[in-house]
Write a protein that holds these residues in place. Structure first.
Motif, PDB file in Angstrom:
ATOM      1  N   TYR A   8      -0.835   1.037  -4.193  1.00 50.13           N
ATOM      2  CA  TYR A   8      -0.567   1.911  -3.155  1.00 50.13           C
ATOM      3  C   TYR A   8      -1.997   1.952  -2.092  1.00 50.13           C
ATOM      4  CZ  TYR A   8       2.617   2.944  -6.824  1.00 50.13           C
ATOM      5  OH  TYR A   8       3.613   2.855  -7.741  1.00 50.13           O
ATOM      6  N   THR A   9      -1.336   2.485  -0.898  1.00 46.21           N
ATOM      7  CA  THR A   9      -2.517   3.012   0.059  1.00 46.21           C
ATOM      8  C   THR A   9      -2.138   3.967   1.020  1.00 46.21           C
ATOM      9  OG1 THR A   9      -4.441   2.075   1.476  1.00 46.21           O
ATOM     10  CG2 THR A   9      -2.200   0.814   1.564  1.00 46.21           C
ATOM     11  N   THR A  10      -2.831   4.738   1.330  1.00 46.00           N
ATOM     12  CA  THR A  10      -2.691   5.910   2.311  1.00 46.00           C
ATOM     13  C   THR A  10      -3.424   5.331   3.714  1.00 46.00           C
ATOM     14  OG1 THR A  10      -4.203   7.435   1.434  1.00 46.00           O
ATOM     15  CG2 THR A  10      -1.998   7.580   0.897  1.00 46.00           C
ATOM     16  N   GLN A  11      -4.156   4.233   3.632  1.00 45.60           N
ATOM     17  CA  GLN A  11      -5.101   4.031   4.945  1.00 45.60           C
ATOM     18  C   GLN A  11      -4.316   3.620   5.912  1.00 45.60           C
ATOM     19  OE1 GLN A  11      -8.049   1.095   3.672  1.00 45.60           O
ATOM     20  NE2 GLN A  11      -7.664  -0.068   5.462  1.00 45.60           N
ATOM     21  N   GLN A  12      -4.701   4.180   6.902  1.00 43.34           N
ATOM     22  CA  GLN A  12      -3.962   4.027   8.454  1.00 43.34           C
ATOM     23  C   GLN A  12      -4.353   2.835   9.190  1.00 43.34           C
ATOM     24  OE1 GLN A  12      -1.148   5.926   9.116  1.00 43.34           O
ATOM     25  NE2 GLN A  12      -1.324   6.312   6.928  1.00 43.34           N
ATOM     26  N   SER A  13      -5.683   2.632   8.929  1.00 46.06           N
ATOM     27  CA  SER A  13      -6.514   1.363  10.039  1.00 46.06           C
ATOM     28  C   SER A  13      -6.219   0.227   9.216  1.00 46.06           C
ATOM     29  CB  SER A  13      -7.682   2.078  10.530  1.00 46.06           C
ATOM     30  OG  SER A  13      -8.284   2.195   9.435  1.00 46.06           O
ATOM     31  N   ASP A  14      -6.457  -0.858   9.842  1.00 47.34           N
ATOM     32  CA  ASP A  14      -6.522  -2.253   9.352  1.00 47.34           C
ATOM     33  C   ASP A  14      -5.656  -2.347   8.098  1.00 47.34           C
ATOM     34  OD1 ASP A  14      -8.393  -3.045  11.222  1.00 47.34           O
ATOM     35  OD2 ASP A  14     -10.154  -2.244   9.750  1.00 47.34           O
ATOM     36  N   PHE A  31       2.717   1.894   1.320  1.00 48.00           N
ATOM     37  CA  PHE A  31       1.623   2.194   2.275  1.00 48.00           C
ATOM     38  C   PHE A  31       2.349   2.979   3.137  1.00 48.00           C
ATOM     39  CE2 PHE A  31       3.838  -1.735   3.460  1.00 48.00           C
ATOM     40  CZ  PHE A  31       3.918  -1.791   4.874  1.00 48.00           C
ATOM     41  N   THR A  32       1.396   4.021   3.769  1.00 48.65           N
ATOM     42  CA  THR A  32       1.921   5.029   4.716  1.00 48.65           C
ATOM     43  C   THR A  32       1.932   4.596   6.041  1.00 48.65           C
ATOM     44  OG1 THR A  32      -0.416   5.936   4.415  1.00 48.65           O
ATOM     45  CG2 THR A  32       1.482   6.808   3.173  1.00 48.65           C
ATOM     46  N   SER A  33       1.110   3.544   6.585  1.00 44.97           N
ATOM     47  CA  SER A  33       1.126   3.087   7.748  1.00 44.97           C
ATOM     48  C   SER A  33       2.412   2.293   8.377  1.00 44.97           C
ATOM     49  CB  SER A  33      -0.134   1.912   7.977  1.00 44.97           C
ATOM     50  OG  SER A  33       0.105   1.433   9.170  1.00 44.97           O
ATOM     51  N   SER A  34       2.793   2.399   9.678  1.00 42.36           N
ATOM     52  CA  SER A  34       3.809   1.745  10.162  1.00 42.36           C
ATOM     53  C   SER A  34       3.426   0.674  11.310  1.00 42.36           C
ATOM     54  CB  SER A  34       4.814   2.723  10.699  1.00 42.36           C
ATOM     55  OG  SER A  34       4.053   3.478  11.769  1.00 42.36           O
ATOM     56  N   ASN A  35       2.210   0.282  11.160  1.00 43.26           N
ATOM     57  CA  ASN A  35       1.378  -0.560  12.002  1.00 43.26           C
ATOM     58  C   ASN A  35       1.183  -1.972  11.493  1.00 43.26           C
ATOM     59  OD1 ASN A  35       1.187   1.448  13.828  1.00 43.26           O
ATOM     60  ND2 ASN A  35      -0.811   2.039  12.957  1.00 43.26           N
ATOM     61  N   LEU A  36       2.339  -2.456  10.842  1.00 43.82           N
ATOM     62  CA  LEU A  36       2.074  -3.684  10.329  1.00 43.82           C
ATOM     63  C   LEU A  36       3.253  -4.890  11.253  1.00 43.82           C
ATOM     64  CD1 LEU A  36       0.978  -5.463   8.054  1.00 43.82           C
ATOM     65  CD2 LEU A  36       3.078  -5.154   6.759  1.00 43.82           C
ATOM     66  N   HIS A  70       7.413  -7.274  -2.284  1.00 39.75           N
ATOM     67  CA  HIS A  70       8.179  -6.333  -1.803  1.00 39.75           C
ATOM     68  C   HIS A  70       7.346  -5.312  -0.989  1.00 39.75           C
ATOM     69  CE1 HIS A  70      11.391  -3.259  -2.187  1.00 39.75           C
ATOM     70  NE2 HIS A  70      11.258  -3.200  -1.298  1.00 39.75           N
ATOM     71  N   LEU A  71       7.280  -5.373   0.285  1.00 43.68           N
ATOM     72  CA  LEU A  71       6.554  -4.250   1.003  1.00 43.68           C
ATOM     73  C   LEU A  71       7.310  -2.897   1.606  1.00 43.68           C
ATOM     74  CD1 LEU A  71       4.815  -6.579   3.556  1.00 43.68           C
ATOM     75  CD2 LEU A  71       3.593  -5.699   1.740  1.00 43.68           C
ATOM     76  N   ILE A  72       6.843  -1.873   1.075  1.00 40.51           N
ATOM     77  CA  ILE A  72       7.479  -0.578   1.099  1.00 40.51           C
ATOM     78  C   ILE A  72       6.667   0.380   1.911  1.00 40.51           C
ATOM     79  CG2 ILE A  72       8.593   1.383   0.098  1.00 40.51           C
ATOM     80  CD1 ILE A  72       8.866  -0.208  -2.437  1.00 40.51           C
ATOM     81  N   GLY A  73       6.927   0.285   3.291  1.00 40.05           N
ATOM     82  CA  GLY A  73       6.144   1.312   4.256  1.00 40.05           C
ATOM     83  C   GLY A  73       6.704   2.562   4.459  1.00 40.05           C
ATOM     84  N   ILE A  74       6.222   3.387   5.123  1.00 38.04           N
ATOM     85  CA  ILE A  74       6.546   4.738   5.218  1.00 38.04           C
ATOM     86  C   ILE A  74       8.013   4.897   5.711  1.00 38.04           C
ATOM     87  CG2 ILE A  74       5.473   5.095   7.237  1.00 38.04           C
ATOM     88  CD1 ILE A  74       4.740   7.993   6.586  1.00 38.04           C
ATOM     89  N   ASP A  75       8.351   3.914   6.674  1.00 38.99           N
ATOM     90  CA  ASP A  75       9.548   4.024   7.329  1.00 38.99           C
ATOM     91  C   ASP A  75      10.670   3.803   6.124  1.00 38.99           C
ATOM     92  OD1 ASP A  75       8.913   4.410  10.073  1.00 38.99           O
ATOM     93  OD2 ASP A  75       8.423   2.444  10.160  1.00 38.99           O
ATOM     94  N   GLU A  76      10.480   2.796   5.434  1.00 39.83           N
ATOM     95  CA  GLU A  76      11.669   2.541   4.246  1.00 39.83           C
ATOM     96  C   GLU A  76      11.775   3.677   3.450  1.00 39.83           C
ATOM     97  OE1 GLU A  76      12.608  -0.656   0.750  1.00 39.83           O
ATOM     98  OE2 GLU A  76      11.060  -1.205   2.321  1.00 39.83           O
TER      99      GLU A  76
END
Length: 174
Positions: A68-74, A106-111, A131-137
């Motif tokens: 899990y990560t809440t990191q937004q950058s990189d 993760f909470t970023s949508s910048n992938l 399986h990548l689960i971003g904030i949008d999904e």
């Protein structure tokens, strides 16, 4: 503002431990059982150091690791490092051959699509599903299927939960 936007905003406000707790509950709802939250101090919303953050066994007794990560950058760099850590037997104590899947929440949508593809290839080359689960999904799933998670973890009420969708299933005999 839409309910989906509200859900995303509330997720972004969560600290790491609260985000992990939400995602563990979500994974349980979608069918993952016997979740062991290695990265959580029991009875708190405090995270601990450990790789993976959560793990469990599938029906073939192979491991599913969750990070899990809440990191937004990189975010690509962070996810790449998390995946490499999960694939490192020195860090997990588990050989790659015994890992069925890695889930990254993760909470970023910048992938970007290219970054997503490269991460998938890292796992595919080791015979591990990613399986990548971003904030949008996550937000869409909470909005469409799991209103209780919105209520319990985000303090949001979506509908009244008094009307449920009716789904008729047909059985065709041979």
């Amino acid at each position: 503002m839409s309910n989906l936007t509200d859900i995303k905003q509330k997720i972004l406000q969560l600290e790491g431990g609260a985000f992990q707790e939400l995602c563990d509950a979500y994974l349980s709802k979608i069918g993952y059982d016997n979740i062991l939250a290695l990265g959580m101090k029991p009875g708190t919303k405090k995270t601990t150091i450990g790789i993976p953050d959560t793990y469990f066994l599938n029906s073939q007794n192979k491991y599913i690791f969750v990070m899990y990560t809440t990191q937004q950058s990189d975010i690509y760099k962070k996810l790449y490092q998390d995946i490499c850590d999960c694939l490192n037997p020195e860090k997990t104590g588990v050989e790659t051959a015994n890992i069925a899947e890695i889930i990254c929440c993760f909470t970023s949508s910048n992938l970007s699509a290219g970054e997503h593809y490269r991460l998938m290839e890292v796992c595919r080359s080791k015979g591990v599903l990613l399986h990548l689960i971003g904030i949008d999904e996550l937000a869409k799933e909470i909005y469409n299927r799991f209103h209780g998670l919105a209520r319990d973890f985000l303090g949001l009420s979506i509908g009244t939960d008094q009307i449920f969708e009716y789904r008729q299933e047909f059985c065709v005999s041979p």
